[in-house]
Each structure stands twice: as C-alpha cells, then as structure tokens.
Design a protein around this motif. Structure first.
Motif, PDB file in Angstrom:
ATOM      1  N   ASP A 256     -45.252 -38.572   9.217  1.00  0.00           N
ATOM      2  CA  ASP A 256     -46.576 -39.187   9.352  1.00  0.00           C
ATOM      3  C   ASP A 256     -46.539 -40.301  10.399  1.00  0.00           C
ATOM      4  N   GLY A 257     -45.488 -41.123  10.356  1.00  0.00           N
ATOM      5  CA  GLY A 257     -45.354 -42.190  11.337  1.00  0.00           C
ATOM      6  C   GLY A 257     -45.187 -41.663  12.750  1.00  0.00           C
ATOM      7  N   ARG A 258     -44.350 -40.641  12.903  1.00  0.00           N
ATOM      8  CA  ARG A 258     -44.149 -40.054  14.237  1.00  0.00           C
ATOM      9  C   ARG A 258     -45.437 -39.424  14.745  1.00  0.00           C
ATOM     10  N   ARG A 259     -46.185 -38.769  13.843  1.00  0.00           N
ATOM     11  CA  ARG A 259     -47.470 -38.185  14.231  1.00  0.00           C
ATOM     12  C   ARG A 259     -48.431 -39.267  14.720  1.00  0.00           C
ATOM     13  N   SER A 260     -48.419 -40.414  14.048  1.00  0.00           N
ATOM     14  CA  SER A 260     -49.345 -41.487  14.436  1.00  0.00           C
ATOM     15  C   SER A 260     -49.040 -41.986  15.846  1.00  0.00           C
TER      16      SER A 260
END
Length: 618
Positions: A256-260
């Motif tokens: 989720d963090g990498r996607r953001s």
C-alpha cells in the motif's frame, strides 16, 4: 524516483519489515531506533540482511533534544550522539535524523542552535556521516522548515543539512513554496506523510493519524513540484505513524505504501508536464504510469450466492429478466434490465449469503487499465477469468472495452444477441455501489480506487446506527458515470458475523418512475424493507408534503429527501445475506445519497436480523 520507508510504518519484527519493504519494491528503508534496539540481530547482521534483499539503509532515526541547552548538557548530548554515529558506521548508514528540541531546550537563540549544530557536524565528519535537521511541528523553539533551514545555513557545515517532512509542514498550514528555494545540496532527506484534516493537538494527530500519500487531505503533489524544482535527487521516504498500520499485515501495508508513492510520482510527473516543466522532474527521475482513459461506467456488477432462488426472485420482482447462462461456466448467469447487467455466480445450495463480488468498469483501453493496475501492484484476479485485479477488500475489479459489434464480447458468452438488448425498462442504470470496508483496509481502498480508476474522493459523512457510528467516503469519476460509497464496517469481534450482516453492502439502481417500479415490485411479491410510521410523521413536519404524495410514500415504503437543488426518492429491498438492492429516483439536481434516511434503513435491518436470531417469522 528513489523510494524508502521508515520501519516504524510497519508491523512485525525488523526482519519481517525488511522483507516486506523489499518485496513491495522499495529501494531502501529508514531504521527506527526502537526497531533496532529490540532486535536480536547485530547491526552487522542487519546491514548484511538489507544488502541481501537489495535494500539501502538510508536513515537512522530519531535523535532528539540536542540543541538549545547549556554547555554541560550539550557535552552529554554530544557523547550520546557520538555513540549513535558509531552505531551508524556498523549499520552502514550515512545520515541521522536530528529533530528540533522539544523537551530540554531552555535557550531561544538561533546563533546558539547553529553553533551547536556546527559542533555536531564536526563530530559527524570524524565518523563520515551527515545530520539531517528536522523542524518538528511542536518543537520548543524551532517548529517550521524555513526556520530550520536558516539555522542550518548559520551552522555552515557540509555535514549539516535539513530534513523536510510534509506532516510537520502541512499540519501547521505552512506554505510549501519556499521548498524550491532551498539548495538541493542542503536537503539531506525527505519524508512524506499525508493525513486527514482533524481538529486536535498536532502531536496526537501526528502520532496516531498519519496515512500514506493519497489517503488524506494534504496537497502532496504541490509539495513534490516544489521539491522537484529544487533539484533534490535523494530518497523520497514514507514516515507514517498510524495505529491501524501497526496492527495490519506487514506485507500488504508495505505494498500500500509503495503504491502510494507510485501514484504520487505519476501525479507529480503529470503536474510538471502540464505546467511545461517536465525537465524539473529529471533529478528525481520521475516516471509516469500508463494513462487510462476515464471510465465510461459500470458494465456489470457481479454477485455470488448460495441462495440462488431467493436472489433470482428479488431481481425478477425489480423487473430484471434472465439473459442467459455462461457457455463454458454454467454456474454464472446474467440478469438484465435495459443496459443494467447483474452477473450471478451460483455457489450451489450452500446457503452462503448473497454478496457483491466484482465491479466491471467499461473503459476505452482495458489493456492500459490492467497495465496501470499492475504498475500500482494490484493483485491479479485468480486464474484466467478476465482482465482485472483484486481490490484490498477482495472485490474483483474487471475491465471491458467498447463492443466490437452491438453486443459486448463478454455478454455474447452468455448467448446474448442484439435482439435481447432492446427492451424498454423502468430501471435505467446503476446509481452507485456501496462497499463495506474492514477498518484496517479503508484508507488502502480509497487510494486503490483513486490511483487505479481516477475516482475522486469527495466529502465524508457520518451517521448513527444501532451498531455504532457509520462513516462513508464518497467517490466519483469526473464524468459522474461511476459512484462508489466506501463505508467503514464495524470492527471484528465476538459479534463479527452479526455486525457484517447488520451493515450490508448494496447496489443502487436509478429510475425515472420510482412509483411504477415500487408498484410492479409489490405486485410481484417483493418484501420491502419496512419504514416506521414515525418516519413519515417526521417527514411531514420537515417538508410539509402534499397529503396525497405523502400517502403514496407510505403506501410504497418510499423514503424522501430534498435540498435546494432537487428531490430524492428511494426504497430498499430486504437484505439478502450481506447485501440488498436500492432503487432511486433523482429529481432535479439532487446529488446526495439519502444519507439523512440511512439511520432508518440501518435500524430496520438491525431489527430484522435480531428477529431472525429469535426465530420470528419474516
């Protein structure tokens, strides 16, 4: 763009955090001191583990309460700092985060701050490391990034620079314009955090309610544009303090963090390009995602059930008809009414509750949509059923393109022909789909639909129910052809199954004649969700409706709302497992969702579930 994540963002052990960061595709990590302190592995082992995973160790943090103190205390602080420098040498980390003093500063003097930072820089030089000085939003004397930069400039030491943290900047309402005026070689590190707008003290806000970029209300694209113009070419890192993240699965939080960051990189690239400043992003090495044209609407909504007869009956009562069974997978059937299509997956006579399982978006280029989804690390749909990915809550998000002929290819697989699509219908479209989200996936899901389908997160709403306070996030496509409501479902617990049923999801259909739909459904035996008489008494008190019209509402279990732009009429079916159907007629420019009537609906659904528990006939 070089990406990093602070280990404090993630749950689990340090070893688990490193693995999750690497698997999610981060280039590096920040080591949070407590994660190291509680680890059974030596600094040398951690250094080697990171290298084996292909991760750089970008920052050691935090070091607190150094400057603004008397000389005796400062000498003690330097001894403490040198011990951390020695530790950093063992870890192979060349930069430490130094927070502006909060707890021990007693002297408000920029010249003293600068002198003490210069002396710390001289110590750092002996250990071949750097100091990134950060203004905490609640710092005793230094609490904004421009002040911190002035102190760094006064210190005038090559080993002392600044760290920019978007939470500390934007939570205080500081403008980010000055970021681009800071020389790139004086910016030693950049930390990103988003957050919802909350009315609370900044420290509590920071410690518990940060979220990943795109999941809050801060304008991080503007910040990134200023950062790009500065020429900064170092890591862009996530530092998120969030109670939910610390309890959630470490692997999916990392993704989720990498996607953001991937979403933010794409948005920044486009913002710079649109302004004719594409070259400004070269230092950060910004790379855009595949473009996806705006969605043209929902081609179908998929549901699955172990109560096929009950579900088919309700669809028939609403005016739908069976279009056909899938040629190669007969457990799937499609029900149609005009251009509205519901695909049912039959789970057999298991009694499994009816539930929403998929959303199929119509887009001019499904391949580009799927490529963008994979670029955002969305999980592919299992098997080879269709082009698409899985949303965080497990809902399948599928993509279809324009029909080569008059009948979409997927619909032809159900034996549908052009002559089967021409019927006139009372139900004319899908107004919106409401999806209940587990609390730990809510922010992730908002970002998923924002980044994947360019849906815009608009206002939130809250309303009471018998099971607690319900919160909805409204999401729309810019052309208003797709509308989603994402609702925070109650937390799991001893009543987990009951609570899920007490807050079901739903599909809302549109019509231009809700009375005709309601009367036809009643004639076919539809069990409407009952509306109490007290509601109609209150309705009359609020709106002074025509008595004949009010009687029609009562007779058909219709609910009503009105604003300055128009009127809103709707009714609900009974619940089918964990979902139900709603039918809506919008008159004029009414753009709400019937949120004022939601408590009536939730109370009625709650009563029905309690009655079922007690064996009361329905």
């Amino acid at each position: 763009m070089r990406t990093s994540i602070a280990t404090v963002c993630l749950s689990g052990t340090l070893a688990e955090k490193l693995r999750a960061a690497a698997d999610a595709g981060f280039d590096g990590v920040e080591i949070f001191e407590q994660d190291l302190t509680v680890s059974p592995h030596s600094p040398e082992q951690i250094r080697q583990r990171a290298a084996d995973l292909g991760l750089s160790l970008d920052l050691f943090q935090p070091f607190r309460d150094l400057e603004g103190v008397e000389e005796e205390q400062f000498q003690a602080n330097l001894r403490r700092l040198e011990a951390k420098f020695a530790l950093m040498n063992r870890l192979g980390i060349d930069t430490i985060l130094l927070c502006s003093n909060v707890g021990t500063a007693i002297i408000d003097d920029d010249e003293l701050f600068a002198t003490q930072l210069r002396r710390a820089g001289e110590l750092a030089e002996r250990h071949d490391v750097r100091i990134a000085y950060e203004a905490l939003a609640w710092g005793r004397f230094v609490n904004d990034f421009e002040h911190a930069h002035r102190v760094v400039e006064l210190a005038d030491h090559p080993r002392v620079g600044t760290c920019l943290d978007t939470f500390h900047i934007l939570s205080r309402g500081w403008s980010t314009d000055a970021v681009e005026s800071i020389p790139a070689d004086r910016i030693f590190f950049v930390q990103l955090a988003d957050a919802p707008r909350l009315s609370m003290d900044v420290l509590s806000w920071s410690r518990h309610h940060r979220v990943f970029p795109g999941e809050g209300d801060f304008d991080l694209v503007k910040f990134m544009r200023h950062l790009a113009r500065s020429g900064y070419d170092g890591p862009v890192s996530l530092e998120i303090f969030n109670d939910s993240f610390r309890k959630a699965d470490v692997a999916r939080t990392a993704v989720d963090g990498r996607r953001s960051l991937r979403w933010l990189e794409d948005r920044t690239w486009h913002a710079l390009s649109d302004a004719g400043e594409a070259e400004a992003g070269q230092a950060l090495d910004l790379v855009p995602l595949p473009d996806v044209a705006e969605t043209e609407g929902l081609d179908f909504v998929g549901i699955a059930t172990g109560r096929l007869g009950e579900t088919m009956r309700v669809l028939h009562q609403l005016g739908f008809r069976l279009g056909g069974h899938h040629r190669s997978r007969p457990e799937y059937q499609v029900w149609i009414q005009g251009t509205v299509r519901i695909v049912i997956g039959d789970r057999g006579p298991t009694g499994a509750p009816t539930a929403i399982t998929s959303l199929c978006f119509s887009t001019p280029d499904p391949a580009a949509a799927e490529a963008r989804a994979h670029g955002l690390q969305a999980k592919p749909v299992p098997g080879e059923r269709a082009a698409g990915v899985c949303a965080p809550d497990g809902t399948e998000v599928l993509f279809t393109g324009p029909a080569a002929g008059s009948v979409p290819e997927w619909l032809a697989e159900f034996g549908m022909a052009e002559d089967d699509l021409g019927d006139r219908s009372l139900i004319t479209g899908v107004d919106h789909v409401n999806l209940a989200q587990p609390w730990q996936y809510y922010d992730e899901t908002v970002l998923f639909y924002t980044s994947l389908m360019a849906l815009e997160a608009q206002g939130q709403e809250e309303f009471p129910s018998p099971i607690g306070l319900i919160r909805n996030q409204i999401m729309r496509s810019a052309n208003d052809r797709v509308r989603l409501l994402l609702s925070v479902a109650p937390e799991d617990g001893e009543q987990g199954d009951f609570l899920a049923a007490a807050y079901p999801e739903h599909i809302a259909f549109t019509t231009e004649d809700i009375l005709a739909v309601a009367r036809r459904a009643r004639q076919r035996g539809l069990a409407f969700l009952p509306v109490p008489e007290n509601y109609y008494d209150d309705l009359q008190a609020r709106f002074e409706l025509d008595p004949v019209f009010l009687a029609e509402l009562r007779e058909n279990d219709l609910l009503y709302d009105r604003d300055a732009h128009g009127e809103f009429l709707h009714f609900y079916t009974g619940t089918l497992g964990t979902m139900f159907f709603e039918v809506i007629e919008r008159r004029g420019g009414f753009r709400g969702w019937g949120e004022n009537n939601a408590p009536v609906r939730l109370a009625a659904q709650y009563r029905r579930i309690r009655d079922l528990e007690r064996g009361v006939p329905q």
